[in-house]
Scaffold this motif. Sequence first.
Motif, short mmCIF file in Angstrom:
data_model
loop_
_atom_site.label_atom_id
_atom_site.label_comp_id
_atom_site.label_asym_id
_atom_site.label_seq_id
_atom_site.Cartn_x
_atom_site.Cartn_y
_atom_site.Cartn_z
N MET A 60 0.77 4.28 -2.70
CA MET A 60 0.55 5.66 -2.29
C MET A 60 1.71 6.55 -2.76
SD MET A 60 -2.33 5.88 -0.82
CE MET A 60 -2.32 7.37 0.11
N LEU A 61 2.91 6.05 -2.70
CA LEU A 61 4.06 6.80 -3.16
C LEU A 61 3.99 7.04 -4.67
CD1 LEU A 61 6.73 8.09 -2.33
CD2 LEU A 61 7.84 5.90 -2.78
N GLU A 62 3.57 6.01 -5.40
CA GLU A 62 3.43 6.17 -6.85
C GLU A 62 2.29 7.12 -7.19
OE1 GLU A 62 3.10 3.49 -10.88
OE2 GLU A 62 3.84 2.60 -9.04
N VAL A 90 0.84 -1.19 0.00
CA VAL A 90 0.00 0.00 0.00
C VAL A 90 0.88 1.25 0.00
CG1 VAL A 90 -1.71 1.29 1.32
CG2 VAL A 90 -1.91 -1.18 1.13
N ALA A 91 1.98 1.21 0.72
CA ALA A 91 2.87 2.35 0.78
C ALA A 91 3.48 2.64 -0.60
CB ALA A 91 3.97 2.12 1.81
N GLU A 92 3.81 1.59 -1.31
CA GLU A 92 4.36 1.76 -2.66
C GLU A 92 3.33 2.40 -3.60
OE1 GLU A 92 5.75 -2.00 -4.02
OE2 GLU A 92 7.25 -2.18 -2.44
#
Length: 79
Positions: free
Chosen positions: A6-8, A2-4
């Motif tokens: 959101m970062l993208e 999920v963090a990846e």
Amino acid sequence: MVAELMLEAANLMLIGMAAVFAFLLLLVLLVQLLSSVMQRYFPVKPVEKPAISDTTAKGLNPAVVAAITTAVHQYRQQQ
């Protein structure tokens, strides 16, 4: 995971906002450039105001006032 994502998503958002800002900045600069070119090569000539007509100088024509009054009265009667 999920963090990846959101970062993208944040990365895409920043790229999109930068692209829109750059496009709008370019648009403003081009419009200003076009305006200055048009003013330089095709200057706006001042428009002369027409002289005051005789009917305005003398006052209102009573026949015109009567016609307008009658038309307004008839319109209000229909309402």
